[in-house]
Design a protein around this motif. Structure first.
Motif, PDB file in Angstrom:
ATOM      1  N   VAL A  62      11.340  15.017 -20.234  1.00 13.71           N
ATOM      2  CA  VAL A  62      10.733  16.286 -19.832  1.00 13.71           C
ATOM      3  C   VAL A  62      10.979  16.529 -18.346  1.00 13.71           C
ATOM      4  CG1 VAL A  62       8.589  17.605 -19.644  1.00 13.71           C
ATOM      5  CG2 VAL A  62       8.939  16.049 -21.577  1.00 13.71           C
ATOM      6  N   SER A  63      11.474  17.728 -18.013  1.00 10.84           N
ATOM      7  CA  SER A  63      11.735  18.103 -16.622  1.00 10.84           C
ATOM      8  C   SER A  63      10.978  19.382 -16.290  1.00 10.84           C
ATOM      9  CB  SER A  63      13.232  18.320 -16.401  1.00 10.84           C
ATOM     10  OG  SER A  63      13.676  19.466 -17.130  1.00 10.84           O
ATOM     11  N   VAL A  64      10.880  19.692 -15.009  1.00  9.84           N
ATOM     12  CA  VAL A  64      10.210  20.922 -14.581  1.00  9.84           C
ATOM     13  C   VAL A  64      10.944  22.143 -15.130  1.00  9.84           C
ATOM     14  CG1 VAL A  64       9.545  22.328 -12.583  1.00  9.84           C
ATOM     15  CG2 VAL A  64       9.317  19.837 -12.485  1.00  9.84           C
ATOM     16  N   ALA A  65      12.265  22.147 -15.025  1.00  3.36           N
ATOM     17  CA  ALA A  65      13.050  23.280 -15.538  1.00  3.36           C
ATOM     18  C   ALA A  65      12.863  23.423 -17.041  1.00  3.36           C
ATOM     19  CB  ALA A  65      14.522  23.090 -15.209  1.00  3.36           C
ATOM     20  N   GLY A  66      12.797  22.300 -17.738  1.00  2.00           N
ATOM     21  CA  GLY A  66      12.595  22.335 -19.183  1.00  2.00           C
ATOM     22  C   GLY A  66      11.250  22.929 -19.551  1.00  2.00           C
ATOM     23  N   LEU A  67      10.215  22.566 -18.800  1.00  2.00           N
ATOM     24  CA  LEU A  67       8.886  23.110 -19.062  1.00  2.00           C
ATOM     25  C   LEU A  67       8.850  24.611 -18.809  1.00  2.00           C
ATOM     26  CD1 LEU A  67       6.614  20.333 -17.480  1.00  2.00           C
ATOM     27  CD2 LEU A  67       6.875  20.867 -19.910  1.00  2.00           C
ATOM     28  N   PHE A  68       9.474  25.066 -17.733  1.00  2.00           N
ATOM     29  CA  PHE A  68       9.532  26.502 -17.455  1.00  2.00           C
ATOM     30  C   PHE A  68      10.183  27.250 -18.619  1.00  2.00           C
ATOM     31  CE2 PHE A  68       9.496  26.413 -12.482  1.00  2.00           C
ATOM     32  CZ  PHE A  68       8.189  25.956 -12.537  1.00  2.00           C
ATOM     33  N   SER A  69      11.333  26.766 -19.045  1.00  2.00           N
ATOM     34  CA  SER A  69      12.089  27.437 -20.105  1.00  2.00           C
ATOM     35  C   SER A  69      11.340  27.416 -21.429  1.00  2.00           C
ATOM     36  CB  SER A  69      13.462  26.775 -20.257  1.00  2.00           C
ATOM     37  OG  SER A  69      14.206  26.859 -19.059  1.00  2.00           O
ATOM     38  N   MET A  70      10.801  26.261 -21.790  1.00  2.00           N
ATOM     39  CA  MET A  70      10.102  26.140 -23.066  1.00  2.00           C
ATOM     40  C   MET A  70       8.834  26.978 -23.084  1.00  2.00           C
ATOM     41  SD  MET A  70      11.839  24.507 -25.203  1.00  2.00           S
ATOM     42  CE  MET A  70      10.529  24.496 -26.436  1.00  2.00           C
ATOM     43  N   GLY A  71       8.211  27.151 -21.930  1.00  2.00           N
ATOM     44  CA  GLY A  71       7.010  27.981 -21.871  1.00  2.00           C
ATOM     45  C   GLY A  71       7.287  29.408 -22.313  1.00  2.00           C
TER      46      GLY A  71
END
Length: 450
Positions: free
Chosen positions: A329-338
């Motif tokens: 899990v990465s910060v960019a991944g969390l932004f996109s998945m949100g």
């Protein structure tokens, strides 16, 4: 009402927006703490991501510094200055000046984004010398606004990447794009072309409408004239070599032979390397002598400090954005998945566009953003039954959109203009709002009609 809102944005930015270097250090700290809070990674692990990625954009940093330096040196050559001066005679009023700069910038950026960034700023600076009463800040902002269209043009890195296809694209998109997607389905799709046309029409008109009243206008102040070079009397042989045309002519012949051969063998494929090569060879020819060109390069280098200092920091920010914890899990991944998690088939293009606009603050590079978001956006698009070209162009649109308030890409234009980010970003906020409506509607329509 519109002009009052514009003036409020300009004042707000001038008061609170720091130098772009401070901006990127703030982003560095924000992503550092987001990684700790949102992904549970330790401070040392986040610092490790940052340090490991810090120098990953060295090649790109050099390319961008050369875009600025070589473009600036080319513009200072007497024949090129004369051409720009002739073109700058066309507008007769501040409004006409803003419109013609906007039009030239949009067209140039559609052809090639690196070319557009430099030419737009150079042309705006020359017009500022000729047209009385035009606001210099708005002229440069208008030149920069053309950058909104670059992913919809012939140098858009994301549409060109998926048009090339290959194993790298297949792996990055987790098999969603297994065959090349031709540019007829992206850049030259009717909906994308209509969106480009809408920006081509809207941006000049919006920029024109933002022109401040006479008492608030900031005019261009020309730099002092450089003294003419001494004559050839009493020069040493070395001086004559530097101030004679022989070596410039010989090198230029070699250079232009290569350029012609490049386009014959590869077609009209513009990238940063060939654009910089054209700028350099053209500058050498137009300056006529090595000494004249060296002096121009020396003067141009003064504006490249921001690029050289800040690009490594953005490389570090990007590395922290994609640096994952043990669970991947990465910060960019969390932004996109949100954004993906609240999407339907119809709304997915718009939310993907918004997520790309947000991520672009921290990863302001089309290729870098594609690498960050494609593994998340493209599989999600497939699950919702959305064409992969739509997910790809949504990332591209978002990447271009928030460049209007991310000073990273404005650095070359600002270096040429001799301005700071706070001088133009107030106007760019208005362009961000207007273009957001056009591009948001365009990407939704694209998802429906492709």
């Amino acid at each position: 009402m519109f002009k009052k809102f514009t003036n409020a944005c300009v004042k707000l930015v001038q008061k609170y927006l720091p130098d772009p270097f401070i901006f990127c250090t703030v982003l560095t700290l924000v992503v550092f703490f987001l990684g700790i809070i949102l992904t549970g990674q330790s401070p040392m692990r986040m610092i490790g991501h940052w340090g490991n990625g810090f120098w990953s954009l060295l090649s790109f940093s050099m390319q961008m510094a050369l875009v600025l330096v070589l473009g600036h040196a080319l513009a200072s050559a007497p024949p090129f200055k004369k051409l720009l001066s002739t073109l700058a005679d066309i507008p007769k009023s501040p409004g006409q000046a803003i419109i013609i700069v906007s039009v030239v910038a949009v067209i140039a950026c559609w052809i090639n984004w690196g070319f557009g960034l430099v030419i737009g700023a150079i042309f705006a600076k020359e017009i500022a010398r000729k047209v009385q009463g035009v606001d210099y800040r708005l002229l440069i902002a208008s030149a920069y606004s053309g950058f909104l269209i670059w992913h919809q043009g012939m140098s858009g890195s994301i549409p060109l990447t998926i048009a090339s296809g290959g194993e790298t694209v297949k792996k990055l998109t987790q098999g969603v794009i297994s065959a090349p997607i031709p540019t007829s389905e992206t850049i030259f799709h009717p909906v994308i072309l209509l969106c480009s046309l809408a920006l081509f029409v809207a941006l000049p008109l919006v920029n024109r409408a933002m022109h401040p009243d006479k008492e608030q206008t900031v005019s261009f102040t020309p730099p002092p004239e450089v003294a003419a070079q001494a004559g050839r009397d009493n020069m040493t042989p070395a001086d004559k070599m530097e101030r004679g045309p022989l070596f410039s002519v010989l090198i230029a012949i070699m250079g232009f032979v290569y350029i012609v051969n490049y386009f014959v063998t590869k077609g009209f494929l513009l990238n940063l390397d060939i654009v910089n090569f054209i700028f350099m060879m053209s500058g050498i020819v137009l300056h006529k002598t090595p000494r004249s060109y060296l002096n121009a390069i020396g003067e141009a280098v003064k504006g490249a400090g921001g690029v050289l200092l800040q690009f490594p920091f953005y490389a570090g920010i990007a590395a922290m954005m994609v640096g994952a914890n043990a669970q991947g899990v990465s910060v960019a991944g969390l932004f996109s998945m949100g954004f993906v998690s609240i999407s339907t088939k119809v709304t997915f293009p718009f939310f993907a566009f918004l997520s790309a606009g947000l991520v672009n603050f921290f990863v302001p590079s089309g290729g870098g953003q594609w690498a960050v978001q494609a593994p998340i956006i493209l599989p999600a698009a497939q699950n919702l039954g959305v064409h992969p070209a739509v997910g790809s162009m949504a990332i591209a649109f978002g990447d271009a959109w928030t460049n209007m308030i991310q000073p990273f890409w404005a650095l070359p234009a600002l270096g040429i203009a001799g301005l700071g980010a706070r001088d133009i970003m107030g106007y760019c906020i208005i362009d961000l709002i207007v273009s957001g409506v056009i591009m948001g509607a365009g990407i939704v329509a694209y998802g429906i009609f492709i």
